[in-house]
Scaffold this active site. Sequence first.
Site, PDB file in Angstrom:
ATOM      1  N   ASP A 204       0.861  -1.184   0.000  1.00  0.00           N
ATOM      2  CA  ASP A 204       0.000   0.000   0.000  1.00  0.00           C
ATOM      3  C   ASP A 204       0.894   1.230   0.000  1.00  0.00           C
ATOM      4  OD1 ASP A 204       1.069   0.295   2.538  1.00  0.00           O
ATOM      5  OD2 ASP A 204      -0.843   0.289   3.586  1.00  0.00           O
ATOM      6  N   ASP A 206       1.360   4.727   2.385  1.00  0.00           N
ATOM      7  CA  ASP A 206       0.941   5.325   3.657  1.00  0.00           C
ATOM      8  C   ASP A 206       1.319   6.802   3.703  1.00  0.00           C
ATOM      9  OD1 ASP A 206       0.372   2.625   5.105  1.00  0.00           O
ATOM     10  OD2 ASP A 206       2.428   2.386   4.389  1.00  0.00           O
ATOM     11  N   ASP A 297      -3.341   4.451   2.796  1.00  0.00           N
ATOM     12  CA  ASP A 297      -3.686   4.825   4.170  1.00  0.00           C
ATOM     13  C   ASP A 297      -3.384   6.304   4.364  1.00  0.00           C
ATOM     14  OD1 ASP A 297      -4.441   2.256   4.891  1.00  0.00           O
ATOM     15  OD2 ASP A 297      -2.483   1.746   5.761  1.00  0.00           O
TER      16      ASP A 297
HETATM   17  P1  TTP Z   1       1.987  -1.231   6.599  1.00  0.00           P
HETATM   18  O1  TTP Z   1       1.533  -0.297   5.560  1.00  0.00           O
HETATM   19  O2  TTP Z   1       1.086  -2.379   6.895  1.00  0.00           O
HETATM   20  O3  TTP Z   1       3.413  -1.861   6.321  1.00  0.00           O
HETATM   21  P2  TTP Z   1       4.683  -1.299   5.536  1.00  0.00           P
HETATM   22  O4  TTP Z   1       4.416   0.034   4.924  1.00  0.00           O
HETATM   23  O5  TTP Z   1       5.832  -1.389   6.472  1.00  0.00           O
HETATM   24  O6  TTP Z   1       4.892  -2.395   4.439  1.00  0.00           O
HETATM   25  P3  TTP Z   1       4.228  -2.452   2.983  1.00  0.00           P
HETATM   26  O7  TTP Z   1       5.278  -1.967   2.079  1.00  0.00           O
HETATM   27  O8  TTP Z   1       3.878  -3.876   2.776  1.00  0.00           O
HETATM   28  O9  TTP Z   1       3.010  -1.569   2.988  1.00  0.00           O
HETATM   29  O10 TTP Z   1       2.197  -0.461   7.963  1.00  0.00           O
HETATM   30  C1  TTP Z   1       3.027   0.685   8.039  1.00  0.00           C
HETATM   31  C2  TTP Z   1       3.310   1.003   9.461  1.00  0.00           C
HETATM   32  O11 TTP Z   1       2.159   1.552  10.063  1.00  0.00           O
HETATM   33  C3  TTP Z   1       3.672  -0.238  10.281  1.00  0.00           C
HETATM   34  O12 TTP Z   1       4.776   0.057  11.086  1.00  0.00           O
HETATM   35  C4  TTP Z   1       2.503  -0.470  11.140  1.00  0.00           C
HETATM   36  C5  TTP Z   1       2.009   0.950  11.314  1.00  0.00           C
HETATM   37  N1  TTP Z   1       0.660   1.139  11.824  1.00  0.00           N
HETATM   38  C6  TTP Z   1      -0.489   0.611  11.253  1.00  0.00           C
HETATM   39  O13 TTP Z   1      -0.444  -0.036  10.206  1.00  0.00           O
HETATM   40  N2  TTP Z   1      -1.681   0.842  11.858  1.00  0.00           N
HETATM   41  C7  TTP Z   1      -1.775   1.575  12.992  1.00  0.00           C
HETATM   42  O14 TTP Z   1      -2.879   1.790  13.530  1.00  0.00           O
HETATM   43  C8  TTP Z   1      -0.558   2.114  13.543  1.00  0.00           C
HETATM   44  C9  TTP Z   1      -0.550   2.913  14.779  1.00  0.00           C
HETATM   45  C10 TTP Z   1       0.615   1.876  12.926  1.00  0.00           C
HETATM   46 MN    MN Z   2       2.605   0.358   3.873  1.00  0.00          MN
HETATM   47 MN    MN Z   3      -0.513   0.753   5.592  1.00  0.00          MN
HETATM   48 MN    MN Z   4       4.728   0.700   2.108  1.00  0.00          MN
END
Ligand code: TTP
Ligand code: MN
Ligand code: MN
Ligand code: MN
Length: 373
Positions: A204, A206, A297
């Site tokens: 995703d 973020d 996100d």
């Molecule tokens: P992710 O987007 O799930 O993971 P990522 O970006 O590390 O990997 P990817 O490349 O597969 O997307 O989560 C990003 C960070 O956000 C991870 O450290 C967890 C954190 N997080 C949440 O996902 N939800 C929450 O409510 C909080 C507080 C943190």
């Molecule tokens: Mn992510």
């Molecule tokens: Mn995420």
């Molecule tokens: Mn990511």
Amino acid sequence: RVPDDKDPLSTVAPYACQRRTSITHHNAQITDALDILAKAAAFQGSEVRSLAFTRAASVLKSLPYKLQSVEEAKNLVWCGGHCQAVIQEILEDGVCHEAEALMTSEQYRCMELLTGIYGVGVRTAERWYKEGVRNLSDLENPNIKLNSDQKAGLAHYTDLNQPVTREDAERVEHMVKDTLYRFVPDLKITMTGGFLRGKQQGHDVDFLITHPDEEALSGLLKKAVDWINRQGLLLYHTMKARSHVHAYKRSTHMDGHETCYAIFALPHPDTSNSESEVPGGDLTAPAARAWRAVRVDLVVAPYNEYPFALLGWTGSKHFERELRRFSWNEKKLSLNSHGLYDMEKNCSIPATSEEEIFSLLGLQYVPPPYRNA
Ligand code: TTP
Ligand code: MN
Ligand code: MN
Ligand code: MN
């Protein structure tokens, strides 16, 4: 061997937040196997075993050299008997038979398939598996109830399981910034998550959004999402309101920040100026589509919580877990993505940067590219 100060092997710190862990490292074959064992244990509901494998993998990811023998692993923290057996097998045979067997097992294959649906966690996947679900088409059974996240996840399954490239992420970044700046031009918007850690692809994209004036943030996500929807580029979203309950009690997988979990239709670069880009509903002909679905996100944090939210949303998940474990076990401080709390003095400890948070915890600063624990 007796560990001593000069032995580099004895100097691996016990908490991942005390180490530097890059994306690429020297023991990928071993850590790939350990990551599979960790995932399989999680699929079986064994969180403790899963964490043990994750910790061992994380230690090996931080090693500055390639392991040559299992003896070298014996002084390493978190690398117990099971981990050493995996290391030995890979060094001798070039493959870990346990991991191979797990990966090809029907349960693992199905759990991987089902947890790959947005909105489906291990528990739901396990329930469905027990009910006989083996393929995505089995979910058409009317006895299987899908919530709205899961329906959207299933509808966009193929796209959402296609890695998001850095180029995709940068185009999402433009889309998000163009939209948000329409409403508040001087917002602070940061791409967090894996891409901030330097990953070349992710599941995703973020974003963390803040502004010194809280008024500027109020209603912002809704306006932004409405705008994207009017462009025909919003496929699905859920909005989570800000919550004020027990800041110090929150865990990382769910904090109290206002968040939008969205699926955007990201136009392909070569067609972004054409008029045929609006998602029309014909999901059966991906080649003919001028867009791909992407999970996004969007997190809004109050300005004074921004450094904590940034630290909490940059990851990796294991790095975050270790930071909280270190804070609590070693400093008796409770850390989450809202703040740092001294539970004995019953007060929160402010910080204006990530560097300051590390320093308050007595930790050396670890830049995001080294948080790939
Ligand atoms: P992710 O987007 O799930 O993971 P990522 O970006 O590390 O990997 P990817 O490349 O597969 O997307 O989560 C990003 C960070 O956000 C991870 O450290 C967890 C954190 N997080 C949440 O996902 N939800 C929450 O409510 C909080 C507080 C943190
Ligand atoms: Mn992510
Ligand atoms: Mn995420
Ligand atoms: Mn990511």
